[in-house]
Write a protein that holds these residues in place. Structure first.
Motif, PDB file in Angstrom:
ATOM      1  N   UNK A  21       1.065  -1.185   0.146  1.00 18.62           N
ATOM      2  CA  UNK A  21      -0.250   0.029   0.088  1.00 18.62           C
ATOM      3  C   UNK A  21       0.711   1.378   0.256  1.00 18.62           C
ATOM      4  N   UNK A  22       2.017   1.269   0.741  1.00 12.52           N
ATOM      5  CA  UNK A  22       2.975   2.547   1.008  1.00 12.52           C
ATOM      6  C   UNK A  22       3.554   2.645  -0.177  1.00 12.52           C
ATOM      7  N   UNK A  23       4.344   1.371  -1.288  1.00 13.67           N
ATOM      8  CA  UNK A  23       4.578   1.980  -2.784  1.00 13.67           C
ATOM      9  C   UNK A  23       3.350   2.520  -3.919  1.00 13.67           C
ATOM     10  N   UNK A  61      -6.464   1.527   8.807  1.00 12.78           N
ATOM     11  CA  UNK A  61      -6.691   2.943   9.363  1.00 12.78           C
ATOM     12  C   UNK A  61      -4.933   4.277   9.894  1.00 12.78           C
ATOM     13  N   UNK A  62      -4.583   2.457  10.982  1.00 12.78           N
ATOM     14  CA  UNK A  62      -3.732   3.090  11.471  1.00 12.78           C
ATOM     15  C   UNK A  62      -1.777   3.427  10.599  1.00 12.78           C
ATOM     16  N   UNK A  63      -2.350   2.118  10.400  1.00 12.42           N
ATOM     17  CA  UNK A  63      -0.616   2.352   8.640  1.00 12.42           C
ATOM     18  C   UNK A  63      -1.031   3.492   7.877  1.00 12.42           C
ATOM     19  N   UNK A  64      -2.492   3.957   7.865  1.00 14.10           N
ATOM     20  CA  UNK A  64      -1.977   5.089   6.987  1.00 14.10           C
ATOM     21  C   UNK A  64      -2.126   6.800   7.852  1.00 14.10           C
ATOM     22  N   UNK A  65      -2.104   6.625   9.472  1.00 10.50           N
ATOM     23  CA  UNK A  65      -2.494   7.255   9.760  1.00 10.50           C
ATOM     24  C   UNK A  65      -0.966   8.086   9.661  1.00 10.50           C
ATOM     25  N   UNK A  66      -0.252   6.910  10.142  1.00  8.30           N
ATOM     26  CA  UNK A  66       1.272   7.287  10.112  1.00  8.30           C
ATOM     27  C   UNK A  66       1.817   7.673   9.263  1.00  8.30           C
ATOM     28  N   UNK A 115      -4.518  14.244   9.278  1.00 11.02           N
ATOM     29  CA  UNK A 115      -6.056  13.676  10.451  1.00 11.02           C
ATOM     30  C   UNK A 115      -6.662  14.470   9.472  1.00 11.02           C
ATOM     31  N   UNK A 116      -5.775  15.484   8.528  1.00 11.96           N
ATOM     32  CA  UNK A 116      -7.416  16.136   7.852  1.00 11.96           C
ATOM     33  C   UNK A 116      -7.895  15.437   6.781  1.00 11.96           C
ATOM     34  N   UNK A 117      -6.887  14.555   6.236  1.00 14.39           N
ATOM     35  CA  UNK A 117      -7.028  13.713   5.159  1.00 14.39           C
ATOM     36  C   UNK A 117      -7.814  12.708   5.417  1.00 14.39           C
ATOM     37  N   UNK A 118      -8.953  12.362   4.896  1.00 13.61           N
ATOM     38  CA  UNK A 118     -10.276  11.780   4.873  1.00 13.61           C
ATOM     39  C   UNK A 118     -10.136  10.283   4.440  1.00 13.61           C
ATOM     40  N   UNK A 119     -10.323   9.483   4.875  1.00 19.80           N
ATOM     41  CA  UNK A 119      -9.631   7.652   4.688  1.00 19.80           C
ATOM     42  C   UNK A 119     -10.949   7.359   4.496  1.00 19.80           C
ATOM     43  N   UNK A 120     -11.209   6.568   3.983  1.00 23.25           N
ATOM     44  CA  UNK A 120     -12.862   5.471   3.735  1.00 23.25           C
ATOM     45  C   UNK A 120     -12.192   3.961   3.340  1.00 23.25           C
ATOM     46  N   UNK A 121     -12.539   3.653   4.036  1.00 22.44           N
ATOM     47  CA  UNK A 121     -11.895   1.506   3.966  1.00 22.44           C
ATOM     48  C   UNK A 121     -12.695   0.599   3.696  1.00 22.44           C
ATOM     49  N   UNK A 122     -13.404   0.276   3.147  1.00 19.15           N
ATOM     50  CA  UNK A 122     -13.862  -1.534   3.263  1.00 19.15           C
ATOM     51  C   UNK A 122     -12.987  -1.883   2.117  1.00 19.15           C
ATOM     52  N   UNK A 123     -14.575  -3.004   2.487  1.00 23.93           N
ATOM     53  CA  UNK A 123     -13.526  -4.142   1.906  1.00 23.93           C
ATOM     54  C   UNK A 123     -14.127  -4.309  -0.224  1.00 23.93           C
TER      55      UNK A 123
END
Length: 172
Positions: A66-68, A104-109, A113-121
């Motif tokens: 995901x980071x790559x 979410x924890x991976x991305x928040x690092x 926090x102002x970046x909206x994150x949506x995670x679903x199947x």
């Protein structure tokens, strides 16, 4: 593709499966009506990598993928990480709120926090794509793994399969 700009605002879309993961970078478009979006939608950057399903490849590999893929899509677009305003991830293997919290924890690092994150199947993302965001109907994914997912008009949901190899979804 693009030229690096501090005032460019972008959104990222990630389709992560057990076989491959794709990330696209698009400009943040102001709109009030989904029917007024440009067709085709402008694409600034795109990247492809391997599996991001942590149930299949483990948490370390999934996170690295995901980071790559995010870094490569931003590089292809010629924009900085600070330009990201939102990320929508449809990921196979995300089956419970605890899975969403992990991602979410991976991305928040990496993202503030102002970046909206949506995670679903990924099945929810596929249904949203096919219904222009209405999430009413059903979808069947028969790829490396399989899952059926559906929503009624009043928001009730149901799913079948998608539990991975532990319960018989052997994939490839």
């Amino acid at each position: 593709m693009g030229s690096e700009s501090d005032d460019c605002k972008v959104i990222l879309g990630v389709d992560g499966g057990t076989t491959s993961t794709v990330c696209v970078c698009m400009p943040l478009l102001p709109f009030s009506d989904i029917h007024n979006l440009p067709d085709p939608l402008p694409l600034l950057g795109r990247a492809v990598a391997g599996s991001s399903n942590f149930n299949s490849v483990g948490e370390d590999v999934a996170r690295e993928t995901l980071e790559k893929i995010i870094a490569e899509a931003l590089s292809d677009a010629g924009v900085k990480r600070s330009a990201v305003q939102a990320i929508c991830l449809g990921l196979s293997g995300v089956n419970h709120s605890k899975d969403q919290e992990k991602i979410l924890g991976w991305l928040r690092s990496t993202f503030p926090s102002h970046v909206k994150l949506y995670i679903q199947n990924d099945a929810v993302a596929a249904l949203a794509s096919g219904t222009m965001g209405k999430l009413h109907g059903c979808v069947l994914i028969a790829g490396t793994g399989s899952i059926s997912y559906g929503f009624t008009e009043d928001g009730r949901e149901a799913r079948a399969a998608g539990a991975g190899p532990v319960l018989g979804d052997w994939g490839r």
